[in-house]
Design a protein around this motif. Structure first.
Motif, PDB file in Angstrom:
ATOM      1  N   TYR A 259       0.681  -1.101  -0.084  1.00 39.38           N
ATOM      2  CA  TYR A 259      -0.104  -0.026  -0.061  1.00 39.38           C
ATOM      3  C   TYR A 259       0.663   1.230  -0.036  1.00 39.38           C
TER       4      TYR A 259
ATOM      5  N   TRP B  49      -3.911   6.351   2.818  1.00 34.01           N
ATOM      6  CA  TRP B  49      -5.362   5.726   2.798  1.00 34.01           C
ATOM      7  C   TRP B  49      -5.883   6.538   3.974  1.00 34.01           C
TER       8      TRP B  49
ATOM      9  N   HIS C 136     -10.646   7.733  -0.358  1.00 26.78           N
ATOM     10  CA  HIS C 136     -10.121   6.710   0.541  1.00 26.78           C
ATOM     11  C   HIS C 136      -8.504   6.311  -0.022  1.00 26.78           C
TER      12      HIS C 136
ATOM     13  N   TYR D 134       1.047  -0.451  -7.233  1.00 24.02           N
ATOM     14  CA  TYR D 134      -0.323  -0.773  -6.825  1.00 24.02           C
ATOM     15  C   TYR D 134      -1.138  -0.654  -7.845  1.00 24.02           C
TER      16      TYR D 134
ATOM     17  N   GLN E  93     -13.907   6.143   2.777  1.00 21.72           N
ATOM     18  CA  GLN E  93     -13.390   5.068   3.840  1.00 21.72           C
ATOM     19  C   GLN E  93     -14.133   5.627   5.259  1.00 21.72           C
TER      20      GLN E  93
ATOM     21  N   TRP F 112     -14.582  -1.620  -0.808  1.00 24.79           N
ATOM     22  CA  TRP F 112     -13.281  -1.051  -0.156  1.00 24.79           C
ATOM     23  C   TRP F 112     -13.846   0.356   0.513  1.00 24.79           C
TER      24      TRP F 112
ATOM     25  N   ASP G  62     -12.853  -5.348   3.085  1.00 23.89           N
ATOM     26  CA  ASP G  62     -12.990  -5.843   1.548  1.00 23.89           C
ATOM     27  C   ASP G  62     -13.850  -6.924   1.259  1.00 23.89           C
TER      28      ASP G  62
ATOM     29  N   TYR H 140     -12.274  -9.588  -7.082  1.00 21.47           N
ATOM     30  CA  TYR H 140     -11.494  -8.568  -7.699  1.00 21.47           C
ATOM     31  C   TYR H 140     -12.155  -8.032  -8.942  1.00 21.47           C
TER      32      TYR H 140
ATOM     33  N   TYR I 211      -8.117 -12.691   5.088  1.00 23.88           N
ATOM     34  CA  TYR I 211      -8.340 -11.190   5.145  1.00 23.88           C
ATOM     35  C   TYR I 211      -9.412 -10.820   5.938  1.00 23.88           C
TER      36      TYR I 211
END
Ligand code: DGY
Length: 441
Positions: A33, A37, A75, A85, A105, A160, A165, A204, A351
């Motif tokens: 990342y 964020w 976000h 990324y 976010q 997201w 996620d 995804y 996750y």
């Protein structure tokens, strides 16, 4: 845990924040990342507050400097180019300066700013005023763009946005997302982290289809509210916004900003009432609600317990959620799993479908303590200490074995340690009675 290992962890946590510091903002972790964020930054500020309050305020100021004209705080802010990324600025196509993603976010910032004011020895009041004004614009945007019917529930338009996620809550609403136009693309996340610990390809494809939908419609809030294929009230997002609105009232009062206090209070009251529509009598907890198809999620998640963090909860509902909490505790070695460990969809390493997250633990423990369940808060605190001390500052942890997973040297895990999990963590300057008071109660 002995003094030496505590001091070592404190030291390591500070080093991680310093290493991930890019001057005015902090990356969540190097590689996976590489930008700023939104909710990561809010938590990072709380971590910095333990040893560099000025830097803590700067993190929030940098985040809010990317606020859109309509009030949204994005976000991701792409302060620099980075090929590592995906999806980058071209896929989001927002046309903003600085370049940003097109979604938001969970708005933790108001709660964190309130903590920063409480915890800082210096007087940051004048610095807080423009921040509080920007936060008020952001919260008003939530109300206008994401709750246009005024029912007291805000929608997310992409998984997201929830920050969680690949939660099973999104499986059913995501079925309505057409992925036929997505084409081929190359994921970068699985080049950094093992694919078993990340969202699957089908997830995804749907994430990318939603990004395409927003881009093709110029991220226009009216079109999105009317037509976006994903329009879901997340229990976590709504709980975090509720709490943030109550904290904004408190901040505005402290700073003598009475117009903002009045506006935030009205929004908070609407959200408090709206939240009850997320209660599932069958499951005994707050769940997400697909607002497009009027369907509730069929399972409980760690987001359910964020109801305690949000504000006060009707007693009967609190009792049922605590029963669930105890049941979950018997199924895992370390709490709090991000997803129901009694469900067949539970996946201890993938996750948000099972792993424990230190920052969610902080929020749940904070909420339990404020609602008079200090002994459970202590248990979560101890589990978090053990996970971090034994494994290191990972992105998330297996609730069954404690193994650290995802990104390593992770900023918000370091922040959760410095601000809360460490025995040396700074405490607010307020009295214990004040700290334990539920906002709006
Ligand atoms: C990612 O890329 O995995 C992020 O969670 C999106 O914010």
């Amino acid at each position: 845990m002995n003094l030496q290992s505590i001091n070592r962890c404190d030291q390591r946590a500070r080093e991680i924040l310093q290493k991930n510091d890019r001057g005015n903002y902090t990356v969540p972790t190097d590689g996976l990342y590489p930008f700023q964020w939104n909710w990561d930054s809010a938590l990072v500020a709380l971590g910095f507050c333990a040893f560099d309050p000025d830097r803590a305020w700067r993190e929030i100021e940098t985040l809010l400097s990317a606020q859109w004209d309509n009030g949204m705080v994005p976000h991701i802010i792409f302060w620099k180019d980075d090929e590592g990324y995906f999806p980058g600025p071209a896929e989001w196509g927002t046309g903003t300066s600085p370049k940003t993603s097109g979604i938001t976010q969970p708005p933790l910032a108001a709660t964190i700013v309130r903590e920063l004011l409480d915890r800082s020895k210096e007087d940051f009041h004048s610095r807080a005023v423009p921040i509080v004004e920007a936060l008020n614009r952001w919260h008003q945007w939530f109300s206008d763009a994401r709750d246009p019917d005024g029912r007291g529930l805000v929608a997310i338009i992409h998984p997201w946005e929830s920050g969680r996620d690949n939660l099973p809550d999104w499986d059913a609403p995501l079925c309505h997302v057409d992925t036929s136009g997505v084409g081929t693309y190359s994921r970068r996340d699985t080049q950094h982290v093992h694919e078993d610990e990340r969202p699957k390809k089908l997830d995804y494809d749907r994430y990318m289809a939603l990004v395409q939908f927003g881009r093709e419609n110029g991220w226009d809030p009216e079109i999105i509210a009317r037509d976006n294929p994903f329009w879901v009230a997340d229990a976590g997002m709504n709980a975090i916004l509720r709490r943030a609105e109550h904290d904004l009232v408190d901040l505005a009062q402290t700073l003598g900003l009475s117009r903002i206090a009045t506006q935030a209070r009205a929004r908070a009251q609407r959200l408090d009432a709206g939240f009850e529509a997320l209660w599932s009598e069958q499951l005994g907890g707050y769940v997400s609600l697909d607002l497009r198809h009027n369907e509730k999620a069929r399972t409980l998640t760690a987001g359910t317990f964020l109801a305690f963090y949000a504000s006060n909860t009707p007693d009967r509902h609190a009792r049922r959620m605590l029963d669930t909490f105890h049941l979950w505790s018997k199924k895992v070695r370390y709490g709090v799993p991000s997803f129901d460990p009694t469900s067949e969809l539970f996946d201890s390493i993938r996750y948000w479908r099972g792993p424990v997250w230190a920052i969610i633990n902080w929020m749940i423990a904070n909420g339990l303590e404020r609602n008079g369940h200090a002994e459970l808060a202590v248990r979560i605190h101890k589990d978090t200490q053990s996970l971090i001390c034994n494994e290191g500052f990972y992105e998330y942890f297996c609730p069954l074995t404690g193994r650290g997973m995802g990104g390593d040297a992770f900023s918000w895990t370091a922040a959760a340690w410095l601000a809360w999990a460490s025995p040396n963590a700074g405490h607010s300057g307020r009295s214990a009675a004040d700290r334990n008071q539920v906002p709006g109660a």
